[in-house]
Design a protein around this motif. Structure first.
Motif, PDB file in Angstrom:
ATOM      1  N   GLY A 181       0.833  -1.194   0.000  1.00 52.30           N
ATOM      2  CA  GLY A 181       0.000   0.000   0.000  1.00 52.30           C
ATOM      3  C   GLY A 181       0.868   1.244   0.000  1.00 52.30           C
ATOM      4  N   ALA A 182       0.584   2.166   0.913  1.00 53.60           N
ATOM      5  CA  ALA A 182       1.345   3.417   0.989  1.00 53.60           C
ATOM      6  C   ALA A 182       2.621   3.260   1.815  1.00 53.60           C
ATOM      7  CB  ALA A 182       0.471   4.512   1.584  1.00 53.60           C
ATOM      8  N   ASP A 183       2.835   2.096   2.426  1.00 49.78           N
ATOM      9  CA  ASP A 183       4.026   1.899   3.251  1.00 49.78           C
ATOM     10  C   ASP A 183       5.257   1.624   2.392  1.00 49.78           C
ATOM     11  OD1 ASP A 183       2.778   2.247   5.758  1.00 49.78           O
ATOM     12  OD2 ASP A 183       1.954   0.218   5.636  1.00 49.78           O
ATOM     13  N   ARG A 184       6.446   1.793   3.004  1.00 46.93           N
ATOM     14  CA  ARG A 184       7.688   1.688   2.237  1.00 46.93           C
ATOM     15  C   ARG A 184       8.625   0.596   2.730  1.00 46.93           C
ATOM     16  NH1 ARG A 184      10.808   5.560   3.544  1.00 46.93           N
ATOM     17  NH2 ARG A 184      12.209   5.265   1.773  1.00 46.93           N
ATOM     18  N   VAL A 185       8.394   0.078   3.943  1.00 54.72           N
ATOM     19  CA  VAL A 185       9.363  -0.831   4.550  1.00 54.72           C
ATOM     20  C   VAL A 185       8.721  -2.185   4.855  1.00 54.72           C
ATOM     21  CG1 VAL A 185      10.935  -1.202   6.492  1.00 54.72           C
ATOM     22  CG2 VAL A 185      10.604   1.113   5.566  1.00 54.72           C
ATOM     23  N   LEU A 186       9.382  -3.247   4.378  1.00 50.86           N
ATOM     24  CA  LEU A 186       8.969  -4.619   4.668  1.00 50.86           C
ATOM     25  C   LEU A 186      10.134  -5.280   5.403  1.00 50.86           C
ATOM     26  CD1 LEU A 186       6.840  -6.883   4.169  1.00 50.86           C
ATOM     27  CD2 LEU A 186       8.145  -7.473   2.131  1.00 50.86           C
ATOM     28  N   ASP A 187       9.963  -5.486   6.700  1.00 49.41           N
ATOM     29  CA  ASP A 187      11.035  -5.983   7.565  1.00 49.41           C
ATOM     30  C   ASP A 187      10.634  -7.362   8.081  1.00 49.41           C
ATOM     31  OD1 ASP A 187      13.375  -5.999   8.974  1.00 49.41           O
ATOM     32  OD2 ASP A 187      12.837  -4.400  10.372  1.00 49.41           O
ATOM     33  N   SER A 188      11.475  -8.378   7.847  1.00 50.38           N
ATOM     34  CA  SER A 188      11.087  -9.754   8.153  1.00 50.38           C
ATOM     35  C   SER A 188      12.178 -10.502   8.906  1.00 50.38           C
ATOM     36  CB  SER A 188      10.777 -10.529   6.864  1.00 50.38           C
ATOM     37  OG  SER A 188       9.790  -9.898   6.094  1.00 50.38           O
ATOM     38  N   VAL A 189      11.738 -11.361   9.819  1.00 49.84           N
ATOM     39  CA  VAL A 189      12.594 -12.360  10.452  1.00 49.84           C
ATOM     40  C   VAL A 189      11.960 -13.721  10.184  1.00 49.84           C
ATOM     41  CG1 VAL A 189      13.447 -13.298  12.625  1.00 49.84           C
ATOM     42  CG2 VAL A 189      13.482 -10.837  12.249  1.00 49.84           C
ATOM     43  N   VAL A 190      12.759 -14.640   9.637  1.00 53.62           N
ATOM     44  CA  VAL A 190      12.265 -15.974   9.295  1.00 53.62           C
ATOM     45  C   VAL A 190      13.085 -17.011  10.052  1.00 53.62           C
ATOM     46  CG1 VAL A 190      11.910 -17.660   7.459  1.00 53.62           C
ATOM     47  CG2 VAL A 190      11.578 -15.223   6.987  1.00 53.62           C
ATOM     48  N   LEU A 191      12.407 -17.903  10.757  1.00 55.06           N
ATOM     49  CA  LEU A 191      13.049 -19.022  11.444  1.00 55.06           C
ATOM     50  C   LEU A 191      12.436 -20.321  10.918  1.00 55.06           C
ATOM     51  CD1 LEU A 191      14.835 -20.283  13.693  1.00 55.06           C
ATOM     52  CD2 LEU A 191      12.870 -20.029  15.230  1.00 55.06           C
ATOM     53  N   ILE A 192      13.287 -21.196  10.387  1.00 56.16           N
ATOM     54  CA  ILE A 192      12.835 -22.496   9.886  1.00 56.16           C
ATOM     55  C   ILE A 192      13.707 -23.576  10.516  1.00 56.16           C
ATOM     56  CG2 ILE A 192      12.536 -23.964   7.864  1.00 56.16           C
ATOM     57  CD1 ILE A 192      10.572 -21.643   7.945  1.00 56.16           C
ATOM     58  N   HIS A 215       4.307 -26.259   8.140  1.00 55.79           N
ATOM     59  CA  HIS A 215       5.213 -27.334   8.540  1.00 55.79           C
ATOM     60  C   HIS A 215       6.226 -26.889   9.587  1.00 55.79           C
ATOM     61  CE1 HIS A 215       3.646 -30.103   5.564  1.00 55.79           C
ATOM     62  NE2 HIS A 215       3.731 -29.153   4.659  1.00 55.79           N
ATOM     63  N   GLY A 216       5.908 -25.842  10.344  1.00 53.19           N
ATOM     64  CA  GLY A 216       6.779 -25.423  11.433  1.00 53.19           C
ATOM     65  C   GLY A 216       7.627 -24.209  11.098  1.00 53.19           C
ATOM     66  N   GLY A 217       8.109 -23.552  12.152  1.00 56.83           N
ATOM     67  CA  GLY A 217       8.912 -22.357  11.986  1.00 56.83           C
ATOM     68  C   GLY A 217       8.121 -21.113  12.328  1.00 56.83           C
ATOM     69  N   LEU A 218       8.652 -19.980  11.920  1.00 54.15           N
ATOM     70  CA  LEU A 218       8.071 -18.704  12.321  1.00 54.15           C
ATOM     71  C   LEU A 218       8.443 -17.621  11.314  1.00 54.15           C
ATOM     72  CD1 LEU A 218       6.616 -17.186  14.701  1.00 54.15           C
ATOM     73  CD2 LEU A 218       8.892 -16.759  15.626  1.00 54.15           C
ATOM     74  N   LEU A 219       7.488 -16.748  11.017  1.00 52.47           N
ATOM     75  CA  LEU A 219       7.721 -15.583  10.166  1.00 52.47           C
ATOM     76  C   LEU A 219       7.158 -14.364  10.886  1.00 52.47           C
ATOM     77  CD1 LEU A 219       8.411 -14.051   7.553  1.00 52.47           C
ATOM     78  CD2 LEU A 219       6.257 -14.865   6.591  1.00 52.47           C
ATOM     79  N   ILE A 220       8.031 -13.430  11.214  1.00 49.73           N
ATOM     80  CA  ILE A 220       7.623 -12.184  11.856  1.00 49.73           C
ATOM     81  C   ILE A 220       7.850 -11.067  10.850  1.00 49.73           C
ATOM     82  CG2 ILE A 220       8.020 -10.600  13.773  1.00 49.73           C
ATOM     83  CD1 ILE A 220       9.101 -13.004  15.318  1.00 49.73           C
ATOM     84  N   ARG A 221       6.826 -10.322  10.557  1.00 48.39           N
ATOM     85  CA  ARG A 221       6.906  -9.337   9.469  1.00 48.39           C
ATOM     86  C   ARG A 221       6.297  -8.014   9.894  1.00 48.39           C
ATOM     87  NH1 ARG A 221       6.029 -11.568   3.820  1.00 48.39           N
ATOM     88  NH2 ARG A 221       8.277 -11.801   4.116  1.00 48.39           N
TER      89      ARG A 221
END
Length: 247
Positions: A181-192, A215-221
């Motif tokens: 949308g109007a936002d500019r930053v996509l910041d992610s932490v992925v744990l598998i 199937h497990g893990g984590l995505l923080i966005r």
């Protein structure tokens, strides 16, 4: 006028050693430097060997971690994809982690300036008991810009079973509702490959989502207008510490 294309593969390979891990490095458009080594552990810094990314550049990284070993990758400084003058650039990483190995990669902001056109791809294959922790920050445009175009492809598998497959197409001058949308930053932490001991909901903030792959893990966005508004750094540090306590 013919413009040269810079395309060379950066290789980082880590294997166990008696006193220090054996590390094989080959630098391409991205240079790799050893920062620290222990018998089954290596910390390697990645730094641009010149201005990145320019139109026509092709960054290629091949990362390999032997069974039972740990590799920490750190970007030394962020990356700016500049106006390619009509030419597309690419950034590709392939990660292979052996059984019970661990790889963490703390990426610095990847900025897509006005006029940039970028393909960015990350593929990872994890063995039995292996773990992968990634930090990725995409920023549309420098200050005062709307940003160019980027296509992000992510594919992570554990023992050949796909765990995370994501395709994201973003264009700064044509924002899409429901994506950025109007936002500019996509910041992610992925744990598998691991389940967090701490309750992931403790990291939820305004503009931040906590997702659990099937199937497990984590995505923080975090999807926000500016990087400081939705920082996922606390989650990164907590998850990294968990991995190393378990190692």
């Amino acid at each position: 006028m013919t413009v040269a294309v810079r395309a060379a593969t950066t290789v980082v390979q880590v294997a166990a050693g008696a006193d220090r891990a054996r590390v094989v490095l080959r630098s391409g458009v991205i240079a790799a430097r050893i920062l620290e080594r222990r018998p089954r552990y290596a910390r390697v810094g990645l730094v641009a060997a010149g201005a990145l990314l320019l139109g026509g550049d092709a960054v290629d990284l091949r990362i390999s971690v032997d069974p039972g070993c740990t590799l920490e990758l750190e970007d030394i400084g962020g990356t700016v994809a500049y106006d390619g003058q009509g030419r597309r650039a690419s950034w590709s990483a392939r990660i292979e982690i052996g059984d019970h190995g661990t790889c963490t990669w703390h990426g610095q902001p990847f900025v897509i300036a006005d006029g940039a056109d970028v393909d960015r791809r990350t593929d990872a294959q994890l063995g039995d008991g292996a773990a992968l922790l990634l930090r990725e920050t995409l920023v549309l445009g420098r200050v005062g810009e709307r940003g160019g175009a980027i296509r992000v492809r992510t594919g992570i598998a554990v023992q050949d079973t796909p765990v995370l497959i994501e395709h994201l197409d973003v264009t700064g001058w044509a924002p899409v509702p429901g994506v950025l949308g109007a936002d500019r930053v996509l910041d992610s932490v992925v744990l598998i490959g691991r389940e967090p001991a701490e309750d992931p909901e403790s990291w939820r903030r305004d503009g931040t989502a906590v997702l659990r792959p099937e199937h497990g893990g984590l995505l923080i966005r975090s999807i926000v207008g500016a990087a400081h508004l939705g920082d996922v750094t606390p989650a990164w540090h907590a998850l990294r510490e968990e991995l190393f306590r378990a190692a």
